[in-house]
Enzyme design. Structure first.
Site, PDB file in Angstrom:
ATOM      1  N   HIS A 113       0.816  -1.218   0.000  1.00  0.00           N
ATOM      2  CA  HIS A 113       0.000   0.000   0.000  1.00  0.00           C
ATOM      3  C   HIS A 113       0.847   1.265   0.000  1.00  0.00           C
ATOM      4  O   HIS A 113       0.327   2.364  -0.153  1.00  0.00           O
ATOM      5  CB  HIS A 113      -0.927  -0.013   1.218  1.00  0.00           C
ATOM      6  CG  HIS A 113      -2.003   1.015   1.179  1.00  0.00           C
ATOM      7  ND1 HIS A 113      -2.072   2.061   2.073  1.00  0.00           N
ATOM      8  CD2 HIS A 113      -3.048   1.183   0.327  1.00  0.00           C
ATOM      9  CE1 HIS A 113      -3.117   2.817   1.785  1.00  0.00           C
ATOM     10  NE2 HIS A 113      -3.731   2.309   0.740  1.00  0.00           N
ATOM     11  N   ASP A 120      18.062   7.897  -8.351  1.00  0.00           N
ATOM     12  CA  ASP A 120      19.524   8.012  -8.276  1.00  0.00           C
ATOM     13  C   ASP A 120      20.052   8.052  -6.849  1.00  0.00           C
ATOM     14  O   ASP A 120      21.166   8.538  -6.606  1.00  0.00           O
ATOM     15  CB  ASP A 120      20.015   9.257  -9.025  1.00  0.00           C
ATOM     16  CG  ASP A 120      19.875   9.131 -10.529  1.00  0.00           C
ATOM     17  OD1 ASP A 120      19.687   8.000 -11.007  1.00  0.00           O
ATOM     18  OD2 ASP A 120      19.939  10.168 -11.225  1.00  0.00           O
ATOM     19  N   HIS A 295      -7.997  11.600   0.885  1.00  0.00           N
ATOM     20  CA  HIS A 295      -7.136  10.416   0.806  1.00  0.00           C
ATOM     21  C   HIS A 295      -5.896  10.564   1.675  1.00  0.00           C
ATOM     22  O   HIS A 295      -5.037   9.688   1.704  1.00  0.00           O
ATOM     23  CB  HIS A 295      -6.736  10.160  -0.657  1.00  0.00           C
ATOM     24  CG  HIS A 295      -6.190   8.800  -0.898  1.00  0.00           C
ATOM     25  ND1 HIS A 295      -4.851   8.556  -1.096  1.00  0.00           N
ATOM     26  CD2 HIS A 295      -6.795   7.590  -0.984  1.00  0.00           C
ATOM     27  CE1 HIS A 295      -4.657   7.264  -1.287  1.00  0.00           C
ATOM     28  NE2 HIS A 295      -5.823   6.651  -1.213  1.00  0.00           N
TER      29      HIS A 295
END
Length: 388
Positions: A113, A120, A295
């Site tokens: 999740h 890099d 969210h």
């Protein structure tokens, strides 16, 4: 659990896809030798295509691109975008690939999740934003972008973040019998200090780090003296977490919860609402966000301690999934997140008062408790009921 605090980092808080995706694409386009990207969802939409194009460009110039997508959240990705990325030279692995439409096997709930990117060994992103458009095209009435956060990181914190993405990649490559996908030689990353922020990196897995994220929350809540603001998409805390928040409120801390008002998982929302009465009676303020999907999985304590990541405060995140959060001890960073959450509360949320909640329909409260019982039953069937 003690956080391994590392000083000397440069952190940038990114809100929603409008800030996150340009920063991610720029980092990918600047990559010289290696990209790791982990995500739960990689959608076949405008945003997914933009990120996929950036990954293809990197692979074309010889960068080793490693993309890990969850098998449940990424079912659409497997059917639509995966083959063209593989053909372009992107190394793709699927975490616990879904093979059956219907299954009661316990391991199906153990998902990848977390949302991580490492470029890099010098730039990382940690947060809750999936590779998906900000806007919910299934409901045209929601014209506000999905509310979420991520953090761009440079500095010594890259060391543990790089180690965890390489380790999980190797585990999945080995479990998938993909020997060619394994990393032949990945030297350790030890970036020099480049900022003044003290931060730590926390993961949740099923081996050594089962409770690290939850314990970090509990330590911060116990130390709170003035204010706690917690914004969480799927909020269904266990007894210890609930008691910690209520104890903070009793000692005079202003405790505020920001939860979903508009949801794509009604059962979980109903289960969360079953706990409202207890929190409101204990002096905790609750705001439901209604402009779009909430969210976010973030918190601020005393405008000094903050966390941003992928972990919800619910049993699926805290007991089952692989998650990742960054924790920060810095006045400027915590103050920035605090300001943004205050704006979310003011401009897009409705406060739920204790009086109005008690006057609400009894049938609705009964439905909430039935939903709570069903979620607890699901966790019990998965074998984790006694731990929540």
């Amino acid at each position: 659990m003690n956080v391994d605090w590392l000083p000397g980092n440069a952190l940038t808080l990114l809100e929603n896809g409008a800030e996150f995706f340009p920063a991610l694409e720029a980092a990918i386009d600047g990559a010289g030798h290696e990209i790791f990207l982990e995500t739960y969802i990689f959608a076949d939409d405008e945003t997914g295509h933009r990120v996929a194009a950036a990954l293809r460009r990197a692979a074309a110039r010889g960068v080793a691109v490693r993309l890990l997508v969850d098998g449940f959240g990424g079912r659409e990705f497997v059917a639509t975008l995966m083959d063209e990325l593989v053909a372009a030279g992107v190394n793709v692995l699927i975490y616990r690939r879904e093979m059956a439409a219907f299954s009661l096997q316990r391991h199906r709930l153990r998902r990848l999740h977390r949302k991580l990117a490492v470029i890099d060994g010098r730039i990382a992103f940690v947060g809750g934003i999936n590779i998906i458009s900000d806007y919910n095209h299934d409901d045209p009435s929601l014209i506000t972008p999905r509310q979420d956060f991520s953090v761009r990181i440079e500095g010594p914190l890259l060391g543990p973040i790089h180690r965890t993405v390489t380790r999980v990649w190797e585990i999945v490559a080995w479990a998938s019998f993909r020997r060619r996908a394994r990393i032949a030689d990945s030297p350790p990353v030890c970036p020099l200090p480049c900022g003044r922020v003290e931060a730590g990196f926390l993961i949740r897995d099923n081996i050594r780090h089962r409770h690290d994220i939850e314990d970090a929350y509990l330590v911060a809540i116990a130390a709170a003296r003035r204010e706690i603001i917690l914004a969480n998409a799927y909020f269904l805390p266990g007894r210890r977490f609930r008691q910690a928040l209520l104890a903070a409120a009793r000692r005079g801390v202003n405790v505020t919860l920001i939860t979903q008002g508009w949801t794509d998982h009604p059962l979980q929302q109903r289960a969360t609402r079953a706990l409202y009465g207890q929190f409101l009676a204990g002096g905790v303020r609750i705001f439901e966000y209604h402009l779009s999907h909430l969210h976010a999985k973030v918190a601020v304590v005393d405008e000094r301690w903050a966390t941003v990541g992928s972990s919800n405060i619910d049993p699926f995140s805290l007991l089952l999934a692989r998650e990742a959060n960054v924790v920060v001890r810095d006045d400027a960073f915590a103050g920035d997140l605090h300001h943004r959450l205050r704006r979310v509360m003011k401009d897009g949320s409705r406060e739920i008062s204790a009086v109005d909640w008690q006057r609400g329909p009894r049938l609705q409260r009964l439905i909430n408790w039935v939903a709570y019982g069903l979620v607890r039953l699901m966790i019990g069937l998965a074998g984790y009921g006694g731990r929540h």
